[in-house]
Design an enzyme around this catalytic site. Structure first.
Site, PDB file in Angstrom:
ATOM      1  CG  HIS A 145      -1.908   1.096   1.308  1.00 33.63           C
ATOM      2  ND1 HIS A 145      -3.033   1.042   2.106  1.00 33.63           N
ATOM      3  CD2 HIS A 145      -1.951   2.311   0.705  1.00 33.63           C
ATOM      4  CE1 HIS A 145      -3.706   2.173   1.998  1.00 33.63           C
ATOM      5  NE2 HIS A 145      -3.057   2.971   1.154  1.00 33.63           N
ATOM      6  CG  HIS A 182      -1.340   6.262  -2.434  1.00 36.53           C
ATOM      7  ND1 HIS A 182      -2.473   6.013  -3.160  1.00 36.53           N
ATOM      8  CD2 HIS A 182      -1.597   5.855  -1.165  1.00 36.53           C
ATOM      9  CE1 HIS A 182      -3.401   5.486  -2.374  1.00 36.53           C
ATOM     10  NE2 HIS A 182      -2.891   5.380  -1.149  1.00 36.53           N
ATOM     11  CG  HIS A 195      -7.631   3.568  -0.042  1.00 34.26           C
ATOM     12  ND1 HIS A 195      -7.000   2.983  -1.099  1.00 34.26           N
ATOM     13  CD2 HIS A 195      -6.692   4.320   0.590  1.00 34.26           C
ATOM     14  CE1 HIS A 195      -5.720   3.357  -1.105  1.00 34.26           C
ATOM     15  NE2 HIS A 195      -5.503   4.172  -0.104  1.00 34.26           N
ATOM     16  CD  GLU A 197      -7.443   6.664   5.039  1.00 29.06           C
ATOM     17  OE1 GLU A 197      -8.025   6.755   3.942  1.00 29.06           O
ATOM     18  OE2 GLU A 197      -6.287   7.133   5.236  1.00 29.06           O
ATOM     19  CG  ASP A 244      -1.529   5.637   2.914  1.00 31.73           C
ATOM     20  OD1 ASP A 244      -1.792   5.468   1.721  1.00 31.73           O
ATOM     21  OD2 ASP A 244      -2.359   6.106   3.733  1.00 31.73           O
ATOM     22  CG  ASP A 245       0.061   8.889   0.764  1.00 31.24           C
ATOM     23  OD1 ASP A 245       0.109   8.836  -0.481  1.00 31.24           O
ATOM     24  OD2 ASP A 245      -0.948   8.570   1.423  1.00 31.24           O
TER      25      ASP A 245
HETATM   26  N1  ADE Z   1      -4.608   8.839  -1.490  1.00 32.76           N
HETATM   27  C1  ADE Z   1      -3.351   8.790  -1.048  1.00 32.76           C
HETATM   28  N2  ADE Z   1      -3.298   8.358   0.217  1.00 32.76           N
HETATM   29  C2  ADE Z   1      -4.585   8.114   0.593  1.00 32.76           C
HETATM   30  C3  ADE Z   1      -5.211   7.657   1.781  1.00 32.76           C
HETATM   31  N3  ADE Z   1      -4.519   7.350   2.885  1.00 32.76           N
HETATM   32  N4  ADE Z   1      -6.552   7.555   1.800  1.00 32.76           N
HETATM   33  C4  ADE Z   1      -7.274   7.866   0.724  1.00 32.76           C
HETATM   34  N5  ADE Z   1      -6.743   8.299  -0.406  1.00 32.76           N
HETATM   35  C5  ADE Z   1      -5.409   8.430  -0.482  1.00 32.76           C
HETATM   36 ZN    ZN Z   2      -3.657   4.850   0.686  1.00 34.49          ZN
END
Ligand code: ADE
Ligand code: ZN
Length: 326
Positions: free
Chosen positions: A16, A18, A196, A199, A277-278
């Site tokens: 996971h 991006h 997703h 969350e 994630d990011d």
């Molecule tokens: N796009 C990038 N990271 C995300 C996240 N944690 N939740 C939803 N969309 C995303």
């Molecule tokens: Zn994500």
């Protein structure tokens, strides 16, 4: 403690991530300069200071603004290559990464430019760094079903370089059922799918993802914990969850890591994995997520090992390739 080197040395998969979320502030400035773009921030430090979010939407606004510096094939290549180099240092041997084509198409960047750059870096990563990969095209759920179908249509010539389809962006108000026909089409075309869910959105969104969309994997899924029947189903069917602890902390999905649902989900027998994630926005790559768990939760060596094994089990590698790492 002695488990820190263990975390670094374990072979790991990341499922996971991006790729646009691995765009570090330094690279934002370098690409803005290279592309002759003006940024609304004077320097790297002031941009980094903007990385203070109270929820998912506040993050997404900064995330979409940041990725606007990505223009050329080389930009997408450099972004992906930088992530793969970090991954190799952390003993990540397999990656399944998302990209958000609609966010770039809206800015006039052709799909070919995006995929050519990202995929070439992934191929070089396989050859030069020994990192196997899957590439997942992720649709933006705040946009319409029609926009997603148009994007899928545009992607048709490139599907030989796509392994699966995802769904991200603003969750609440955009339930999986909005995209039931889209993902039915993706599955009909023979692709893996993940979305997703849970969350910020309610457990019902996770339930829709599983039973209506028939996903192969849930991204996040934290709020499944609120629905006992759903937990039983996720455990029985071993549907993987890609958890992202530092992301959850930064976006206030949990108020403290001590409250993270990871261990509860693990103890209920769910197939959970750890992911970043990011990472450029949330203060750490994959190893930092494992280290944060070790610091804040009563997690054992065996559980850490289990999480790394789960990352291969939950991957889309064929069984014989999984067996190399498990
Ligand atoms: N796009 C990038 N990271 C995300 C996240 N944690 N939740 C939803 N969309 C995303
Ligand atoms: Zn994500």
């Amino acid at each position: 403690t002695t488990l820190l080197p263990f975390i670094e040395q374990m072979p790991k998969a990341e499922l996971h991530l991006h790729i646009e979320g691995s765009l570090e502030p330094e690279m934002v400035f370098a690409l803005a300069c290279r592309n002759g773009l003006q940024l609304p921030y004077p320097d790297v430090a002031s941009l980094r200071q903007a990385y203070d979010f109270s929820n998912l939407q506040e993050f997404l606004d900064v995330y979409y603004a940041g990725m606007a510096v990505l223009r050329t094939r080389q930009d997408f290549y450099d972004l992906t290559w930088a992530y793969l180099q970090r991954a190799q240092q952390e003993r990540i041997v397999h990656v399944e990464i998302f990209f958000d084509p609609q966010a770039h198409l809206e800015r006039g960047i052709p799909l070919a430019t995006q995929i050519d750059g990202i995929h070439a870096a992934l191929e070089d990563g396989q050859r030069q760094l020994g990192i196997s990969f899957r590439l997942i095209l992720s649709f933006l759920r705040h946009l319409s079903e029609e926009s997603a179908f148009q994007t899928l249509e545009q992607a048709m010539p490139y599907l030989n370089r796509i392994d699966g389809f995802g769904l991200d962006s603003s969750e609440v108000g955009h339930p999986p059922e909005k995209f039931a026909r889209l993902f039915a089409r993706c599955r009909q075309l023979g692709f893996k799918i993940c979305v997703h869910a849970g969350e910020e959105g309610p457990p019902d969104y996770v339930q829709q993802a599983v039973n209506l969309l028939q996903v192969d994997r849930i991204d996040h899924g934290n709020r499944a914990l609120e629905d006992e029947a759903l937990l039983v189903q996720l455990a029985a069917r071993q549907i993987p969850l890609t958890l992202c602890p530092l992301s959850n902390l930064k976006l206030h999905v949990v108020q403290q890591l001590q409250q993270h649902p990871l261990l509860k989900l693990l103890q209920r027998g769910l197939l959970v994995t750890i992911n970043s994630d990011d990472p450029a926005y949330f203060g750490g790559y994959l190893s930092a997520n494992y280290r944060a768990l070790l610091e804040h939760l009563p997690i054992s060596r065996e559980q850490l090992r289990q999480l790394a094994c789960n990352s291969f089990t939950a991957s889309w590698l064929p069984a014989e390739d999984k067996a190399v790492w498990i």
